[in-house]
Design a protein around this motif. Structure first.
Motif, PDB file in Angstrom:
ATOM      1  N   LEU A   1       0.819  -1.114  -0.059  1.00 50.80           N
ATOM      2  CA  LEU A   1      -0.148   0.015  -0.039  1.00 50.80           C
ATOM      3  C   LEU A   1       0.675   1.168   0.095  1.00 50.80           C
ATOM      4  O   LEU A   1       0.305   2.311  -0.512  1.00 50.80           O
ATOM      5  CB  LEU A   1      -0.940   0.187   1.286  1.00 50.80           C
ATOM      6  N   ALA A   2       1.957   1.062   0.693  1.00 49.00           N
ATOM      7  CA  ALA A   2       2.897   2.318   0.750  1.00 49.00           C
ATOM      8  C   ALA A   2       4.403   1.967   1.212  1.00 49.00           C
ATOM      9  O   ALA A   2       4.526   0.889   1.897  1.00 49.00           O
ATOM     10  CB  ALA A   2       2.464   3.386   1.580  1.00 49.00           C
ATOM     11  N   ASP A   3       5.332   2.573   0.775  1.00 49.96           N
ATOM     12  CA  ASP A   3       6.650   2.142   1.480  1.00 49.96           C
ATOM     13  C   ASP A   3       6.884   2.606   2.691  1.00 49.96           C
ATOM     14  O   ASP A   3       7.555   2.139   3.642  1.00 49.96           O
ATOM     15  CB  ASP A   3       7.720   2.839   0.560  1.00 49.96           C
ATOM     16  N   ASN A   4       6.172   3.954   2.958  1.00 48.00           N
ATOM     17  CA  ASN A   4       6.208   4.273   4.243  1.00 48.00           C
ATOM     18  C   ASN A   4       4.758   4.233   4.981  1.00 48.00           C
ATOM     19  O   ASN A   4       3.972   3.408   4.435  1.00 48.00           O
ATOM     20  CB  ASN A   4       6.620   5.913   4.234  1.00 48.00           C
ATOM     21  N   GLY A   5       4.314   5.007   5.914  1.00 46.25           N
ATOM     22  CA  GLY A   5       2.992   5.037   6.299  1.00 46.25           C
ATOM     23  C   GLY A   5       1.996   5.492   5.456  1.00 46.25           C
ATOM     24  O   GLY A   5       2.023   6.513   4.798  1.00 46.25           O
ATOM     25  N   PRO A   6       0.811   4.700   5.013  1.00 45.31           N
ATOM     26  CA  PRO A   6      -0.211   4.957   4.183  1.00 45.31           C
ATOM     27  C   PRO A   6      -1.255   5.713   4.698  1.00 45.31           C
ATOM     28  O   PRO A   6      -1.115   6.016   6.238  1.00 45.31           O
ATOM     29  CB  PRO A   6      -0.845   3.687   3.882  1.00 45.31           C
ATOM     30  N   SER A   7      -1.727   6.659   4.232  1.00 45.82           N
ATOM     31  CA  SER A   7      -3.149   7.349   4.530  1.00 45.82           C
ATOM     32  C   SER A   7      -4.228   6.152   5.114  1.00 45.82           C
ATOM     33  O   SER A   7      -4.401   4.947   4.858  1.00 45.82           O
ATOM     34  CB  SER A   7      -3.924   8.122   3.498  1.00 45.82           C
ATOM     35  N   PHE A   8      -4.978   6.830   6.011  1.00 45.37           N
ATOM     36  CA  PHE A   8      -6.193   6.090   6.631  1.00 45.37           C
ATOM     37  C   PHE A   8      -7.020   5.382   5.494  1.00 45.37           C
ATOM     38  O   PHE A   8      -7.447   4.519   5.543  1.00 45.37           O
ATOM     39  CB  PHE A   8      -6.787   6.800   7.556  1.00 45.37           C
ATOM     40  N   GLU A   9      -7.363   6.501   4.651  1.00 42.94           N
ATOM     41  CA  GLU A   9      -8.155   6.116   3.334  1.00 42.94           C
ATOM     42  C   GLU A   9      -7.644   5.229   2.377  1.00 42.94           C
ATOM     43  O   GLU A   9      -8.126   4.087   1.927  1.00 42.94           O
ATOM     44  CB  GLU A   9      -8.023   7.396   2.527  1.00 42.94           C
ATOM     45  N   LYS A  10      -6.100   5.168   2.338  1.00 43.38           N
ATOM     46  CA  LYS A  10      -5.628   4.020   1.424  1.00 43.38           C
ATOM     47  C   LYS A  10      -5.615   2.551   2.050  1.00 43.38           C
ATOM     48  O   LYS A  10      -5.671   1.686   1.299  1.00 43.38           O
ATOM     49  CB  LYS A  10      -4.058   4.349   1.535  1.00 43.38           C
ATOM     50  N   VAL A  11      -5.419   2.595   3.438  1.00 38.74           N
ATOM     51  CA  VAL A  11      -6.002   1.338   4.240  1.00 38.74           C
ATOM     52  C   VAL A  11      -7.245   0.949   3.968  1.00 38.74           C
ATOM     53  O   VAL A  11      -7.413  -0.414   3.875  1.00 38.74           O
ATOM     54  CB  VAL A  11      -5.315   1.261   5.652  1.00 38.74           C
ATOM     55  N   LEU A  12      -8.234   1.792   4.053  1.00 38.02           N
ATOM     56  CA  LEU A  12      -9.418   1.462   4.108  1.00 38.02           C
ATOM     57  C   LEU A  12     -10.132   1.154   2.831  1.00 38.02           C
ATOM     58  O   LEU A  12     -10.742  -0.031   2.591  1.00 38.02           O
ATOM     59  CB  LEU A  12     -10.446   2.701   4.482  1.00 38.02           C
ATOM     60  N   ASP A  13      -9.283   1.617   1.648  1.00 39.06           N
ATOM     61  CA  ASP A  13      -9.606   0.935   0.121  1.00 39.06           C
ATOM     62  C   ASP A  13      -9.227  -0.472   0.229  1.00 39.06           C
ATOM     63  O   ASP A  13      -9.857  -1.141  -0.781  1.00 39.06           O
ATOM     64  CB  ASP A  13      -8.707   1.918  -0.549  1.00 39.06           C
ATOM     65  N   ALA A  14      -8.351  -1.087   0.905  1.00 34.74           N
ATOM     66  CA  ALA A  14      -7.828  -2.470   1.035  1.00 34.74           C
ATOM     67  C   ALA A  14      -9.243  -3.482   1.389  1.00 34.74           C
ATOM     68  O   ALA A  14      -8.862  -4.497   1.412  1.00 34.74           O
ATOM     69  CB  ALA A  14      -6.649  -2.608   1.607  1.00 34.74           C
ATOM     70  N   GLU A  15      -9.845  -2.563   2.061  1.00 34.64           N
ATOM     71  CA  GLU A  15     -11.125  -3.390   2.803  1.00 34.64           C
ATOM     72  C   GLU A  15     -10.562  -4.489   3.717  1.00 34.64           C
ATOM     73  O   GLU A  15     -10.822  -5.603   3.695  1.00 34.64           O
ATOM     74  CB  GLU A  15     -12.010  -4.190   1.559  1.00 34.64           C
ATOM     75  N   PRO A  16      -9.868  -4.043   4.794  1.00 35.35           N
ATOM     76  CA  PRO A  16      -9.258  -4.947   5.732  1.00 35.35           C
ATOM     77  C   PRO A  16     -10.278  -5.234   6.703  1.00 35.35           C
ATOM     78  O   PRO A  16     -11.050  -4.533   6.874  1.00 35.35           O
ATOM     79  CB  PRO A  16      -8.264  -4.099   6.404  1.00 35.35           C
ATOM     80  N   ASP A  17     -10.070  -6.498   7.282  1.00 34.74           N
ATOM     81  CA  ASP A  17     -10.859  -7.198   8.314  1.00 34.74           C
ATOM     82  C   ASP A  17      -9.957  -7.511   9.496  1.00 34.74           C
ATOM     83  O   ASP A  17     -10.499  -8.028  10.455  1.00 34.74           O
ATOM     84  CB  ASP A  17     -11.704  -8.456   7.823  1.00 34.74           C
ATOM     85  N   PHE A  18      -8.680  -6.850   9.408  1.00 37.26           N
ATOM     86  CA  PHE A  18      -7.960  -6.917  10.529  1.00 37.26           C
ATOM     87  C   PHE A  18      -6.624  -6.209  10.301  1.00 37.26           C
ATOM     88  O   PHE A  18      -6.146  -6.318   9.209  1.00 37.26           O
ATOM     89  CB  PHE A  18      -7.446  -8.466  10.933  1.00 37.26           C
ATOM     90  N   VAL A  19      -6.130  -5.448  11.294  1.00 37.39           N
ATOM     91  CA  VAL A  19      -4.873  -4.499  11.038  1.00 37.39           C
ATOM     92  C   VAL A  19      -4.231  -4.706  11.988  1.00 37.39           C
ATOM     93  O   VAL A  19      -4.394  -4.545  13.310  1.00 37.39           O
ATOM     94  CB  VAL A  19      -5.532  -2.976  10.855  1.00 37.39           C
ATOM     95  N   THR A  20      -2.712  -4.903  11.709  1.00 40.84           N
ATOM     96  CA  THR A  20      -1.724  -5.223  12.792  1.00 40.84           C
ATOM     97  C   THR A  20      -0.610  -4.275  12.436  1.00 40.84           C
ATOM     98  O   THR A  20      -0.477  -4.009  11.352  1.00 40.84           O
ATOM     99  CB  THR A  20      -1.153  -6.671  12.642  1.00 40.84           C
ATOM    100  N   ALA A  21       0.075  -3.911  13.675  1.00 41.58           N
ATOM    101  CA  ALA A  21       1.335  -2.997  13.367  1.00 41.58           C
ATOM    102  C   ALA A  21       2.373  -3.330  14.658  1.00 41.58           C
ATOM    103  O   ALA A  21       1.873  -4.056  15.308  1.00 41.58           O
ATOM    104  CB  ALA A  21       0.908  -1.688  13.829  1.00 41.58           C
TER     105      ALA A  21
END
Length: 341
Positions: free
Chosen positions: A106-126
């Motif tokens: 999605l990004a080499d660095n930190g992506p935007s919130f919108e970019k992550v949501l575009d991936a339609e995640p059902d789980f996010v980890t960091a």
């Protein structure tokens, strides 16, 4: 900057031999052999960094926002259940290239919130509290309001870790590899692949045994130099470098500093007089060190002056990246290239 004795010691270019926030193993493609069923054990609730994480089913479109958690998921053979990755600092770990190539970046660095949501995640980890906090990609609450459960590596919120003390935080208690093993087991449980998690933990423990079986380092003091040549940022007592130091039986030259990466002046460095400087920046090594020792997978592959050791061929062989090496003011200068440049 004054001439310092520590700079004339051997500098160790550390290619990680011990897992800390990232896995150093390849995944076993044993998905067909897993006895766990995705429907069993759900809903699942985990306690994580002060949050209760509840999943109704095993994730099918996970997004990992830091390289450490990404490599754990890939090492667990979960690339087919990942919808994206982000925040890359290094080439993907050896052995995980094929799996990683199948997952969108999605990004080499930190992506935007919108970019992550575009991936339609059902789980996010960091890997870091700051990634899923104020000033990061988004807060955990923002994701959870949308029904997306989140998970943060327990290494960054272990007992004694204060992330609000400035900089990279501080630790009153040393980080241990048990926190890493706990993260592997948590993520394996989240995806319903506990057997894979236990196999990965066993491999990681064996790597540590192999890496620490030979050295007799009880009389060696180490200084971990992260960045800045005028007032260097060095590893404090109790973070990831401390776990490595304790594992090999060596001593941190700054055992009394509890900040994760305190900024320390060169006069204090000279007073502590470390035997070995451990650093990851090849240009710092080329500029300030008289001799280099380069390791790959725990084995020495080159030793000598920076001019003798640092070449495009060695950098490609050890680090898996393309570079151009030139000379300025009598020392090598490394410029990293895009693939094919």
């Amino acid at each position: 900057m004054p001439v310092l004795r520590p700079i004339r010691t051997v500098a160790l270019l550390l290619v990680p031999a011990l897992l800390l926030t990232a896995c150093g193993c390849c995944s076993d493609d044993d998905g067909g052999a897993d006895t766990e069923k995705a429907a069993a054990g759900y809903p699942l609730t985990l306690a994580d960094c002060g949050h209760q994480v509840t999943l109704k089913s095993a994730p099918e479109r996970a997004v990992s926002l830091n390289q450490g958690t990404t490599e754990i998921l890939l090492s667990l053979g979960l690339q087919d259940r990942m919808a994206g990755t982000a925040t890359w600092t290094d080439p993907v770990m050896k052995g995980l290239e094929k799996a990683n190539a199948s997952v969108p970046r999605l990004a080499d660095n930190g992506p935007s919130f919108e970019k992550v949501l575009d991936a339609e995640p059902d789980f996010v980890t960091a890997s870091f509290v700051s990634t899923l906090g104020k000033g990061g990609v988004a807060t955990r609450e923002q994701f959870e309001k949308l029904g997306v459960p989140t998970y943060v590596s327990p290494s960054d919120c272990a007992e004694g870790k204060d992330n609000d003390s400035g900089g990279d935080g501080s630790r009153s208690k040393p980080l241990t590899l048990d926190a890493v093993h706990g993260e592997v087991r948590d993520l394996a449980r989240v995806f319903g692949v506990e057997a894979r998690g236990e196999k990965l933990v066993a491999r990681l423990k064996e790597r540590v045994r192999t890496a620490t079986s030979g050295p007799a380092a009880s009389d060696v003091s180490l200084m971990y130099w992260f960045a800045n040549s005028e007032a260097p940022y060095l590893a404090g007592c109790c973070g990831a470098p401390g776990a490595i130091t304790r594992a090999v039986g060596a001593k941190n030259a700054f055992p009394d500093t509890h900040d994760e990466w305190p900024q320390i002046n060169w006069e204090t460095v000279a007073d502590r007089d470390p035997d070995v400087i451990v650093l990851h920046d090849l240009n710092l090594a080329a500029m300030y060190c008289d001799r280099l020792l380069v390791l790959r997978e725990g084995r020495a592959v080159a030793e000598g002056t920076p001019g003798d050791v640092l070449s495009a061929e060695l950098i490609k062989d050890v680090y898996g990246v393309h570079a151009r090496v030139t000379s300025e003011d009598g020392h090598p200068v490394i410029r990293f290239l895009r693939r094919g440049a």
